[in-house]
Each structure stands twice: as C-alpha cells, then as structure tokens.
Design a protein around this motif. Sequence first.
Motif, mmCIF file in Angstrom:
data_model
loop_
_atom_site.group_PDB
_atom_site.id
_atom_site.type_symbol
_atom_site.label_atom_id
_atom_site.label_comp_id
_atom_site.label_asym_id
_atom_site.label_seq_id
_atom_site.Cartn_x
_atom_site.Cartn_y
_atom_site.Cartn_z
ATOM 1 N N CYS A 52 0.722 -1.035 -0.080
ATOM 2 C CA CYS A 52 -0.023 0.078 -0.009
ATOM 3 C C CYS A 52 0.922 1.164 0.126
ATOM 4 O O CYS A 52 0.585 2.114 -0.588
ATOM 5 C CB CYS A 52 -0.656 -0.026 1.375
ATOM 6 S SG CYS A 52 -2.275 -1.121 1.213
ATOM 7 N N LEU A 53 1.915 1.341 0.853
ATOM 8 C CA LEU A 53 2.814 2.486 1.006
ATOM 9 C C LEU A 53 3.817 2.394 -0.203
ATOM 10 O O LEU A 53 4.089 3.700 -0.762
ATOM 11 C CB LEU A 53 3.544 2.584 2.220
ATOM 12 C CG LEU A 53 2.611 2.909 3.491
ATOM 13 C CD1 LEU A 53 3.064 2.825 4.737
ATOM 14 C CD2 LEU A 53 1.604 3.942 3.332
ATOM 15 N N ARG A 98 9.741 -11.835 3.813
ATOM 16 C CA ARG A 98 8.503 -11.344 3.240
ATOM 17 C C ARG A 98 8.223 -9.979 2.879
ATOM 18 O O ARG A 98 7.654 -9.895 1.835
ATOM 19 C CB ARG A 98 7.477 -12.026 4.051
ATOM 20 C CG ARG A 98 5.903 -11.649 3.914
ATOM 21 C CD ARG A 98 5.447 -12.690 2.877
ATOM 22 N NE ARG A 98 4.147 -12.314 2.363
ATOM 23 C CZ ARG A 98 3.405 -12.662 1.414
ATOM 24 N NH1 ARG A 98 4.170 -13.508 0.469
ATOM 25 N NH2 ARG A 98 2.382 -12.550 1.330
ATOM 26 N N VAL A 99 8.695 -9.030 3.692
ATOM 27 C CA VAL A 99 8.695 -7.701 3.424
ATOM 28 C C VAL A 99 9.537 -7.469 2.254
ATOM 29 O O VAL A 99 8.826 -6.789 0.970
ATOM 30 C CB VAL A 99 9.291 -6.749 4.479
ATOM 31 C CG1 VAL A 99 9.371 -5.325 3.965
ATOM 32 C CG2 VAL A 99 8.292 -6.832 5.593
ATOM 33 N N LEU A 100 10.638 -8.158 1.826
ATOM 34 C CA LEU A 100 11.446 -7.882 0.843
ATOM 35 C C LEU A 100 10.892 -8.476 -0.371
ATOM 36 O O LEU A 100 11.122 -8.062 -1.561
ATOM 37 C CB LEU A 100 12.855 -8.313 0.897
ATOM 38 C CG LEU A 100 13.766 -7.636 1.876
ATOM 39 C CD1 LEU A 100 14.976 -8.195 2.042
ATOM 40 C CD2 LEU A 100 14.006 -6.247 1.350
ATOM 41 N N ALA A 101 10.038 -9.690 -0.352
ATOM 42 C CA ALA A 101 9.399 -10.240 -1.440
ATOM 43 C C ALA A 101 8.216 -9.231 -2.055
ATOM 44 O O ALA A 101 7.771 -9.590 -3.127
ATOM 45 C CB ALA A 101 8.977 -11.651 -0.772
ATOM 46 N N VAL A 102 7.672 -8.624 -1.246
ATOM 47 C CA VAL A 102 6.456 -8.042 -1.961
ATOM 48 C C VAL A 102 6.629 -6.503 -2.525
ATOM 49 O O VAL A 102 6.003 -5.940 -2.906
ATOM 50 C CB VAL A 102 5.190 -7.726 -0.805
ATOM 51 C CG1 VAL A 102 4.815 -9.183 -0.390
ATOM 52 C CG2 VAL A 102 5.544 -7.139 0.481
ATOM 53 N N VAL A 103 8.042 -6.188 -2.172
ATOM 54 C CA VAL A 103 8.249 -4.914 -2.944
ATOM 55 C C VAL A 103 8.073 -4.860 -4.483
ATOM 56 O O VAL A 103 7.372 -3.947 -4.992
ATOM 57 C CB VAL A 103 9.805 -4.569 -2.654
ATOM 58 C CG1 VAL A 103 10.432 -3.343 -3.456
ATOM 59 C CG2 VAL A 103 9.993 -4.257 -1.180
ATOM 60 N N PRO A 104 8.559 -6.223 -4.918
ATOM 61 C CA PRO A 104 8.069 -5.965 -6.423
ATOM 62 C C PRO A 104 6.753 -6.061 -6.760
ATOM 63 O O PRO A 104 6.391 -5.470 -7.937
ATOM 64 C CB PRO A 104 8.781 -7.245 -7.047
ATOM 65 C CG PRO A 104 9.402 -7.849 -5.841
ATOM 66 C CD PRO A 104 9.264 -7.199 -4.737
ATOM 67 N N ALA A 105 5.745 -6.540 -5.774
ATOM 68 C CA ALA A 105 4.375 -6.567 -6.222
ATOM 69 C C ALA A 105 3.874 -5.025 -6.165
ATOM 70 O O ALA A 105 3.153 -4.576 -6.810
ATOM 71 C CB ALA A 105 3.616 -7.053 -4.978
ATOM 72 N N ALA A 106 4.486 -4.259 -5.302
ATOM 73 C CA ALA A 106 4.263 -2.757 -5.487
ATOM 74 C C ALA A 106 4.730 -1.970 -6.590
ATOM 75 O O ALA A 106 4.251 -1.202 -6.968
ATOM 76 C CB ALA A 106 4.880 -2.077 -4.183
ATOM 77 N N VAL A 107 5.617 -2.546 -7.131
ATOM 78 C CA VAL A 107 6.300 -2.148 -8.788
ATOM 79 C C VAL A 107 5.554 -2.371 -9.617
ATOM 80 O O VAL A 107 5.055 -2.012 -10.563
ATOM 81 C CB VAL A 107 7.605 -2.347 -8.512
ATOM 82 C CG1 VAL A 107 8.299 -2.124 -10.101
ATOM 83 C CG2 VAL A 107 8.549 -1.623 -7.617
ATOM 84 N N PHE A 108 5.303 -3.979 -9.720
ATOM 85 C CA PHE A 108 4.605 -4.705 -10.794
ATOM 86 C C PHE A 108 3.343 -4.260 -11.290
ATOM 87 O O PHE A 108 3.060 -3.834 -12.555
ATOM 88 C CB PHE A 108 4.801 -5.998 -10.714
ATOM 89 C CG PHE A 108 4.447 -6.947 -11.998
ATOM 90 C CD1 PHE A 108 5.239 -7.421 -12.871
ATOM 91 C CD2 PHE A 108 3.010 -7.281 -12.319
ATOM 92 C CE1 PHE A 108 4.855 -7.611 -14.197
ATOM 93 C CE2 PHE A 108 2.584 -7.808 -13.414
ATOM 94 C CZ PHE A 108 3.518 -8.318 -14.365
ATOM 95 N N THR A 109 2.323 -4.343 -10.500
ATOM 96 C CA THR A 109 0.864 -4.131 -10.717
ATOM 97 C C THR A 109 0.836 -2.680 -11.454
ATOM 98 O O THR A 109 -0.042 -2.596 -12.322
ATOM 99 C CB THR A 109 0.058 -4.449 -9.351
ATOM 100 O OG1 THR A 109 0.290 -5.630 -8.958
ATOM 101 C CG2 THR A 109 -1.504 -4.282 -9.577
ATOM 102 N N PRO A 110 1.224 -1.753 -10.695
ATOM 103 C CA PRO A 110 0.899 -0.406 -11.250
ATOM 104 C C PRO A 110 1.539 0.061 -12.587
ATOM 105 O O PRO A 110 1.055 0.586 -13.599
ATOM 106 C CB PRO A 110 1.558 0.672 -10.343
ATOM 107 C CG PRO A 110 1.858 0.087 -9.020
ATOM 108 C CD PRO A 110 1.964 -1.551 -9.471
ATOM 109 N N GLN A 111 2.961 -0.603 -12.896
ATOM 110 C CA GLN A 111 3.524 -0.709 -13.839
ATOM 111 C C GLN A 111 3.052 -1.359 -14.992
ATOM 112 O O GLN A 111 2.916 -0.956 -16.171
ATOM 113 C CB GLN A 111 5.195 -0.908 -13.952
ATOM 114 C CG GLN A 111 5.867 0.081 -12.981
ATOM 115 C CD GLN A 111 5.685 1.310 -13.452
ATOM 116 O OE1 GLN A 111 5.891 1.737 -14.874
ATOM 117 N NE2 GLN A 111 5.643 2.483 -12.506
ATOM 118 N N ALA A 112 2.036 -2.614 -14.505
ATOM 119 C CA ALA A 112 1.813 -3.263 -15.740
ATOM 120 C C ALA A 112 0.462 -2.648 -15.951
ATOM 121 O O ALA A 112 0.230 -2.595 -17.384
ATOM 122 C CB ALA A 112 1.104 -4.636 -15.121
#
Length: 132
Positions: A52-53, A98-112
């Motif tokens: 979210c952040l 887990r925190v480091l694993a979801v950083v790309p989720a914060a990048v991928f979805t809006p960029q996609a």
Amino acid sequence: MPYMLWALLAGNFAIGTGIMAAAATLNEVSADFGVSVPVAGYPITAAGIVVCLGAPALASVVAPFDRRRLLALSMIWYGVMHVLCALASDFTWLLVLRVLAVVPAAVFTPQAAACAGLLVPPEQRGRAITFI
C-alpha cells in the motif's frame, strides 16, 4: 486483446496468488516457528503495508527505467524472494524476507496497468487495464 497483455495478466495472477496464499499457511507457520497464529500473521500485515505504501512511493523512483526490463526483473525478484521465504530458518528471517518479497508487487501491478494502457488504442485502454 494483444498477446502481450496475457503476460501482464499472468504476472498479476502470480503476485495475487503469492500475496493471498500466505493466509492459508498461518497454522503451519505458527507450528513450524513456535509462534501464535496472530503473530504468524505479521508477515501478511507487513506485506499489506509495504504494498500500500510502496506502490505510490516507488512509482516515481522506477519511472525512468525501461518498463519491460522493470517488469521482468520485478517478477524474478518476486520469485527468488518467495523461494528464500520458503527456506527461512526462523520467524524473524521470514518476516524480513516477506517484506522484501512484496516490494516487486508494489512495482509490478501499477507498472503493468500503465503498460497495458500504452499497448492498445486509446478507445481500448480501460478494457486492457481491466483485463490485466
């Protein structure tokens, strides 16, 4: 829909599955690491906060990067970090990974979503973004 959108859809599906599947493992995480079920949920809470952040905060940071490379590298990072989460030896490491694993989720979805809008004619942008 152009075939490129299917790759973005697959990426979003993988991210969504990785985010949501953690809830199904709470009892196992609790038992394996000797923590209570509410404490075993901390990685889920931390992941939600990071996504979210992180999504709006990282949008300006990653803006100058080539989107194809950014999307590909974020999925690689996401996969590698989830493998490391599976190999975590204690709960503290699991939480950090887990925190480091979801950083790309914060990048991928809006960029996609941004890419989907650029891959189709203007009259199909809403449909393409909804598709992925």
